[in-house]
Design a protein around this motif. Sequence first.
Motif: not given
Length: 344
Positions: A313-330
């Motif tokens: 198992v490996t893990s990493r974080g990429v923050g907000a760099s790969a959104p899958i939906a518009p970020d302007d709604t809840a």
Amino acid sequence: MAGSDRRAESRFYRRMPGPGWLFAFLAVPLLLALIGWAGLGRTGTTSDALTLPTVNPTATMSETASAPTPPSSTAAAPRGDYPAWSIVRSGNGFTLTGEVADEETKRGLIDTLKLVLPGASIVDELKVTPGVRTPDIGGLGGLFSAAVGIPDFSLKLDGGTATLTGVAPAQPIKDSADTYAKAAFPDVNVVNDIEVSAASPSASAPPPSATTTQARPPAPAPGGACASLQADITGLLKTPITFVTNGATLAAESQRLVGQIADKVKGCPDAKLSVTGHTDGTGNDAINTPLSAGRAKAVADALVADGVPAGNVTSRGVGASAPIAPDDTAEGRAQNRRVEITVN
């Protein structure tokens, strides 16, 4: 005769000024005033006559045309002006040595490390020296997140060189650390001495004997349970893994969900998992990248605690760099806050 001359002289000096003198005394100043008024009146008003000539504020004297241009304040920072300092990881702890410019930078660095590796012990040997140059904490957060899978990672900065060392479990982790290091130190030479661990021992082991083959359980058939492992995990992750607010601790219901995923993985001992944490775009990289890495590591640790081999198992974080939906709604931000598990 002498007496009469003295009397005449005395009468001359004591005599009062006559009308002619008074007229001259009053008329001369008045005449001068009239002459001045007539001269000013030719331009219409006194304010017009006293108006100064206008000068274009952008005009310059010819002598200044060849003056040297002052250096721009945005010129690139000189190389090699960082003080010597280091951040060395040993298992679940970090040792920090060197100099930083102020207490705020020092606290920000320590808080970033605690986000990347929750529960980490910090040995703080940093000294505050006003005026010294220190790297951007946000860039360092991305670097530590990329190197979270390197238990012996170290970063040593000496003037114009930043050196990375440690043993990474895979080449992409080394490459990611290199990318983030160059972003954090754009004006120094980054030396990436991170090693990549050797391939699994089974890859170079001699062919088993017939006796060994019979004693060992057969590998799962391509059409068996392991062939659908990714689909099974993806199906389970339709229920998102959740955490405490602004933290990297798994919520109680998600601990059970991760346990279900672990049960699927344990039936496939050769499966390698990559756990990737994502956040929405709220905040900045200095917060989002370490937070996403901490959450990914929390999931990886839970998988290991539930029986998945730690080396798988490996893990990493990429923050907000790969959104899958518009970020302007809840709703869109909720979809972007996620943990993905990929079977390699």
